[in-house]
Design an enzyme around this catalytic site. Structure first.
Site, PDB file in Angstrom:
ATOM      1  N   HIS A  27     -65.075  -6.018 -35.518  1.00  0.00           N
ATOM      2  CA  HIS A  27     -65.194  -4.576 -35.732  1.00  0.00           C
ATOM      3  C   HIS A  27     -64.585  -3.810 -34.565  1.00  0.00           C
ATOM      4  O   HIS A  27     -64.352  -4.355 -33.500  1.00  0.00           O
ATOM      5  CB  HIS A  27     -66.657  -4.171 -35.893  1.00  0.00           C
ATOM      6  CG  HIS A  27     -67.468  -4.379 -34.662  1.00  0.00           C
ATOM      7  ND1 HIS A  27     -67.578  -3.427 -33.680  1.00  0.00           N
ATOM      8  CD2 HIS A  27     -68.164  -5.442 -34.237  1.00  0.00           C
ATOM      9  CE1 HIS A  27     -68.339  -3.891 -32.705  1.00  0.00           C
ATOM     10  NE2 HIS A  27     -68.699  -5.109 -33.019  1.00  0.00           N
ATOM     11  N   CYS A  28     -64.306  -2.538 -34.795  1.00  0.00           N
ATOM     12  CA  CYS A  28     -63.897  -1.633 -33.729  1.00  0.00           C
ATOM     13  C   CYS A  28     -64.265  -0.216 -34.142  1.00  0.00           C
ATOM     14  O   CYS A  28     -64.758   0.008 -35.248  1.00  0.00           O
ATOM     15  CB  CYS A  28     -62.415  -1.759 -33.392  1.00  0.00           C
ATOM     16  SG  CYS A  28     -61.315  -1.055 -34.601  1.00  0.00           S
ATOM     17  N   THR A  29     -64.015   0.736 -33.309  1.00  0.00           N
ATOM     18  CA  THR A  29     -64.436   2.113 -33.552  1.00  0.00           C
ATOM     19  C   THR A  29     -63.892   2.678 -34.856  1.00  0.00           C
ATOM     20  O   THR A  29     -64.627   3.233 -35.661  1.00  0.00           O
ATOM     21  CB  THR A  29     -64.018   3.014 -32.385  1.00  0.00           C
ATOM     22  OG1 THR A  29     -64.587   2.469 -31.198  1.00  0.00           O
ATOM     23  CG2 THR A  29     -64.499   4.421 -32.559  1.00  0.00           C
ATOM     24  N   GLY A  31     -61.992   0.875 -37.150  1.00  0.00           N
ATOM     25  CA  GLY A  31     -61.882  -0.115 -38.214  1.00  0.00           C
ATOM     26  C   GLY A  31     -60.468  -0.386 -38.674  1.00  0.00           C
ATOM     27  O   GLY A  31     -60.242  -0.747 -39.812  1.00  0.00           O
ATOM     28  N   THR A  35     -58.447  -4.439 -35.239  1.00  0.00           N
ATOM     29  CA  THR A  35     -59.342  -5.126 -36.172  1.00  0.00           C
ATOM     30  C   THR A  35     -58.588  -5.538 -37.427  1.00  0.00           C
ATOM     31  O   THR A  35     -58.653  -6.686 -37.853  1.00  0.00           O
ATOM     32  CB  THR A  35     -60.528  -4.220 -36.565  1.00  0.00           C
ATOM     33  OG1 THR A  35     -61.241  -3.877 -35.389  1.00  0.00           O
ATOM     34  CG2 THR A  35     -61.450  -4.914 -37.538  1.00  0.00           C
TER      35      THR A  35
END
Length: 76
Positions: A27-29, A31, A35
């Site tokens: 995941h990441c901030t 998306g 990612t």
């Protein structure tokens, strides 16, 4: 250039899977970007055909269009 400047974050999910310690959450901030690319590369490495991988990767542009417009408007 992007994959070459983010090799650590792009390879982390593959290393986690290779460790065999269970499920992996990526995941990441926002998306996308790292990612999305990391997941697409993993899918291709696992033999998933290119077309569905790209369809899935590009779908974030459609689903995040409104959010991206707001973010871009805030910094413009």
């Amino acid at each position: 250039r992007f994959p070459y400047t983010h090799t650590e974050s792009l390879s982390a999910p593959a290393r986690a899977l290779a460790a065999g310690d269970g499920a992996v959450l990526v995941h990441c901030t926002a998306g996308k970007d790292r990612t999305g690319l990391a997941v697409a590369l993993l899918q291709l490495a696992l033999g998933i055909p290119y077309e569905p991988v790209m369809d899935h990767y590009l779908a974030s542009g459609t689903y995040l269009a409104d959010t991206n417009s707001v973010r871009i408007g805030a910094i413009a």
